[in-house]
Design a protein around this motif. Sequence first.
Motif, PDB file in Angstrom:
ATOM      1  N   ARG A 245      30.914 -21.570  -5.328  1.00  0.00           N
ATOM      2  CA  ARG A 245      30.052 -20.554  -5.746  1.00  0.00           C
ATOM      3  C   ARG A 245      28.767 -21.161  -6.423  1.00  0.00           C
ATOM      4  O   ARG A 245      27.934 -20.583  -6.450  1.00  0.00           O
ATOM      5  CB  ARG A 245      30.600 -19.742  -6.921  1.00  0.00           C
ATOM      6  N   HIS A 246      28.626 -22.468  -6.733  1.00  0.00           N
ATOM      7  CA  HIS A 246      27.539 -23.223  -7.031  1.00  0.00           C
ATOM      8  C   HIS A 246      26.621 -24.158  -6.099  1.00  0.00           C
ATOM      9  O   HIS A 246      25.984 -24.801  -6.445  1.00  0.00           O
ATOM     10  CB  HIS A 246      27.666 -24.180  -8.318  1.00  0.00           C
ATOM     11  N   ALA A 247      27.016 -23.697  -4.893  1.00  0.00           N
ATOM     12  CA  ALA A 247      26.332 -24.182  -3.840  1.00  0.00           C
ATOM     13  C   ALA A 247      24.680 -23.732  -3.738  1.00  0.00           C
ATOM     14  O   ALA A 247      24.617 -22.446  -3.637  1.00  0.00           O
ATOM     15  CB  ALA A 247      27.037 -24.270  -2.451  1.00  0.00           C
ATOM     16  N   VAL A 275      35.205 -20.660   2.233  1.00  0.00           N
ATOM     17  CA  VAL A 275      33.786 -20.049   1.357  1.00  0.00           C
ATOM     18  C   VAL A 275      34.340 -19.488   0.035  1.00  0.00           C
ATOM     19  O   VAL A 275      35.442 -18.843  -0.037  1.00  0.00           O
ATOM     20  CB  VAL A 275      33.144 -19.300   2.002  1.00  0.00           C
ATOM     21  N   ASP A 276      33.831 -19.904  -1.228  1.00  0.00           N
ATOM     22  CA  ASP A 276      34.241 -19.090  -2.451  1.00  0.00           C
ATOM     23  C   ASP A 276      33.959 -17.457  -2.297  1.00  0.00           C
ATOM     24  O   ASP A 276      32.889 -17.272  -1.863  1.00  0.00           O
ATOM     25  CB  ASP A 276      33.418 -19.837  -3.742  1.00  0.00           C
ATOM     26  N   ARG A 277      34.721 -16.615  -2.667  1.00  0.00           N
ATOM     27  CA  ARG A 277      34.673 -15.091  -2.588  1.00  0.00           C
ATOM     28  C   ARG A 277      33.291 -14.960  -3.013  1.00  0.00           C
ATOM     29  O   ARG A 277      32.485 -13.781  -2.703  1.00  0.00           O
ATOM     30  CB  ARG A 277      35.758 -14.474  -3.184  1.00  0.00           C
ATOM     31  N   ASP A 278      32.986 -15.548  -4.355  1.00  0.00           N
ATOM     32  CA  ASP A 278      31.447 -15.105  -5.045  1.00  0.00           C
ATOM     33  C   ASP A 278      30.343 -15.018  -4.067  1.00  0.00           C
ATOM     34  O   ASP A 278      29.304 -14.475  -4.187  1.00  0.00           O
ATOM     35  CB  ASP A 278      31.241 -16.110  -6.439  1.00  0.00           C
ATOM     36  N   ALA A 282      26.650 -13.204   0.667  1.00  0.00           N
ATOM     37  CA  ALA A 282      25.452 -13.812   0.690  1.00  0.00           C
ATOM     38  C   ALA A 282      25.647 -14.844   1.884  1.00  0.00           C
ATOM     39  O   ALA A 282      24.244 -14.909   2.534  1.00  0.00           O
ATOM     40  CB  ALA A 282      24.902 -14.445  -0.649  1.00  0.00           C
ATOM     41  N   PHE A 283      26.576 -15.486   2.002  1.00  0.00           N
ATOM     42  CA  PHE A 283      26.679 -16.911   2.798  1.00  0.00           C
ATOM     43  C   PHE A 283      26.951 -16.569   4.322  1.00  0.00           C
ATOM     44  O   PHE A 283      26.472 -17.047   5.382  1.00  0.00           O
ATOM     45  CB  PHE A 283      27.283 -17.923   2.109  1.00  0.00           C
ATOM     46  N   VAL A 332      38.123 -17.780  -0.005  1.00  0.00           N
ATOM     47  CA  VAL A 332      39.202 -18.447  -1.116  1.00  0.00           C
ATOM     48  C   VAL A 332      38.649 -17.987  -2.421  1.00  0.00           C
ATOM     49  O   VAL A 332      37.549 -17.701  -2.601  1.00  0.00           O
ATOM     50  CB  VAL A 332      39.389 -19.771  -1.044  1.00  0.00           C
ATOM     51  N   GLU A 333      39.586 -18.023  -3.312  1.00  0.00           N
ATOM     52  CA  GLU A 333      39.207 -17.391  -5.021  1.00  0.00           C
ATOM     53  C   GLU A 333      38.507 -18.276  -5.655  1.00  0.00           C
ATOM     54  O   GLU A 333      38.448 -18.083  -6.817  1.00  0.00           O
ATOM     55  CB  GLU A 333      40.646 -17.038  -5.420  1.00  0.00           C
TER      56      GLU A 333
END
Lengths: 426, 426
Positions: A245-247, A275-278, A282-283, A332-333
């Motif tokens: 999520r901080h990428a 990929v983080d759900r957050d 966007a990605f 993923v979470e």
Amino acid sequence: MMSEVQKESIDTATRMTLLGQQARKASQVLRSSTTQQRNNALGAIAAELSQQRDTLLKANAHDIARGEREGLSEALMDRLLLTPARIDAMIAGLETVAALPDPVGGIDELRTQANGLRIGRMRTPLGVIGIIYESRPNVTVDAAALCLKSGNAVILRGGSEAFESNCAIARCIASGLEQAGLPGHAVQLVETTDRDAVGALITASEYVDVIIPRGGKSLIKRISEQATIPVIKHLEGLCHVFVDRHASLEMASTIAFNAKCFRYGICGAMETLLVDRDIADAFLPDMITRFKDAGVTVRGCAAVQALADVEPATEEDWQTEYLGPFLSIRVVEGLDAAIEHINHYGSHHTDAIVSDHFGHTQRFLTQVDSSSVMINAPTCFADGAQYGLGAEIGISTDKLHVRGPVGLEGLTTRKYIVLGDGHVRT
Amino acid sequence: MMSEVQKESIDTATRMTLLGQQARKASQVLRSSTTQQRNNALGAIAAELSQQRDTLLKANAHDIARGEREGLSEALMDRLLLTPARIDAMIAGLETVAALPDPVGGIDELRTQANGLRIGRMRTPLGVIGIIYESRPNVTVDAAALCLKSGNAVILRGGSEAFESNCAIARCIASGLEQAGLPGHAVQLVETTDRDAVGALITASEYVDVIIPRGGKSLIKRISEQATIPVIKHLEGLCHVFVDRHASLEMASTIAFNAKCFRYGICGAMETLLVDRDIADAFLPDMITRFKDAGVTVRGCAAVQALADVEPATEEDWQTEYLGPFLSIRVVEGLDAAIEHINHYGSHHTDAIVSDHFGHTQRFLTQVDSSSVMINAPTCFADGAQYGLGAEIGISTDKLHVRGPVGLEGLTTRKYIVLGDGHVRT
């Protein structure tokens, strides 16, 4: 009365014992050879290959003709083919190996104990290495060069498709060795296509110290199951990239795309993107478009399917090394779920995180149990040359002895040396 | 209908799979635990053993009683026995291991490649270790401590003679782990004496990363033949001392005597003494008298027999690890012949030269292919504590991964770490 089969099998067993004894003897000579002698041998082999170009090409033409008759696949035929350029590449490889530092003889961790004994560790050759490989004839030269440079004798068992080419190359190697005053038996080719020879080689624990198979997964699996000698094996590369999520999403796109598309067929190619759900919304849509435009078939979990038009991914997809233009994507979470997925489904080869968060990158580094763990770099970098090893004999997916790309150091071991002055133990 | 045997064997297989899964899960927790947490656990286990002394002694009394009924040898009974002093030694062992530096997490060889990628190697736990051992119950604590300290989960399979003692110790370990907030499954004892459990353990490649057998030669041989998981094995120690023509004969006598007589039963004990023909007359008669006076039976080659009253040595003597008050002596033609004898007949464990000649010592160091090579020191020094390893899980006679005494470092591996900044491979 003895059947033909029995006779052939006894002959092969006897022949393999002889090869083993000769290799063991040659390894003793190599153990006490100088760096200069071994480098001279590499140079003499290069000169011999250069002089024997026509012989090599002629021998290879026989293999190619037989391959055509036997209907080998186009990919196999390409791997089998020798050309003047490929012979040049073999020669250049020898020069590269000769220029590498000698991995043998160094002493480190030498410390003085309380009683005055000085104890350290000296790097030495393993002894005799058995290499079993498939159709590429250049492996005959590459493997011989690495073993020789590291002071080991080697027994080479190439694929039957490349039999004539390998025999011609082996004659150049033997001649080069002898010109440099080293025993020709330091590098021996198993000059029979009898399959029993492999069985004999991988159980000759008296003569062979380690087996390195190079080839398809089924070859490697069979050898490591049947060998009674330690095997340095390279199984599959089911590699992941995790976008945290901080990428930086731009960097993530660059890395994920390169990890998949640099080359589909290498073991460091990404097979699953996590990929983080957050940041999935966007990605992923743009990322998936980019993959599709490049001709990659994308399969996704339910969350991915909700964001883009992709095939559904099944449990099997998380377990598959495609080695082709296919990619599975899973939302993923967060970091922990990504690490869990990688350690569970991955092959412990190479896995990467894209993140600007220091703590997340450090946890990924520590907790992902793979031979290479990367931060903000694509998995396709997993390669001996990229790692600065100079040359690579393979990539180990084992945990013992060596993990990841194996260079000259992986062909050595360390013995303890104990230096005293008449000490006694009381 | 299923027979009793089949039922038992299915139960064991299922139980071993469960142990394996639990170990794998615990190893993930250990991988991300701090040094402090693991040291706390070692402390808590020590405290628990101290509190449960009576329980341990009572459990051991059951094993002792059964051993007497079954007529175990005196040596086995002694190894089986727990006493308050031996429990104190186990506790002290835990404290020693807790005080050692953490072998895990260090990064070395970190270098920047031309493209700016930083690549290095990080030391990490192996994962799950399986240890199979014979009657000494203290191994349960020692092995658990070393595995835990190095961040590994462990599955312990002790001898059936020590079953009650091992179960009682295992309960203390589980309790200590939980008190320190680590999973109790980090250390699991196979709580069945069913022999199928060993077979299941040494083939559970999905859950176990390495097998370390500790015990007699036949146990280790059988396990390494049947295992499909890498084995760190300790086979025999057929150790030599070579007295060079340039030796100080007084020092040679001191070293040879200590190498044989420090303790007959250790694997570093000298079994064959090699003497250069040049100094055989001057050296051997007194040396042989010294051995005989100490109660050692001496066997010699023809040249030795000509110098002293000794039994004749046969080909079998050069191949025998006596582990007792016996010694074979051979006169050789010089350094090269000594090295050849050692590499041919030895077990590649530990071999020593006594010499004041620099060149001879260096050739011996380079050419003798053993896990420990000593100059002017007796072979009985081959021991983890003597080498400053702090604690030892065994002595490896393998060449891959670790050779010689194996401390905490041998229970770890190194993975590559690759630190980038959005690099791509082109």
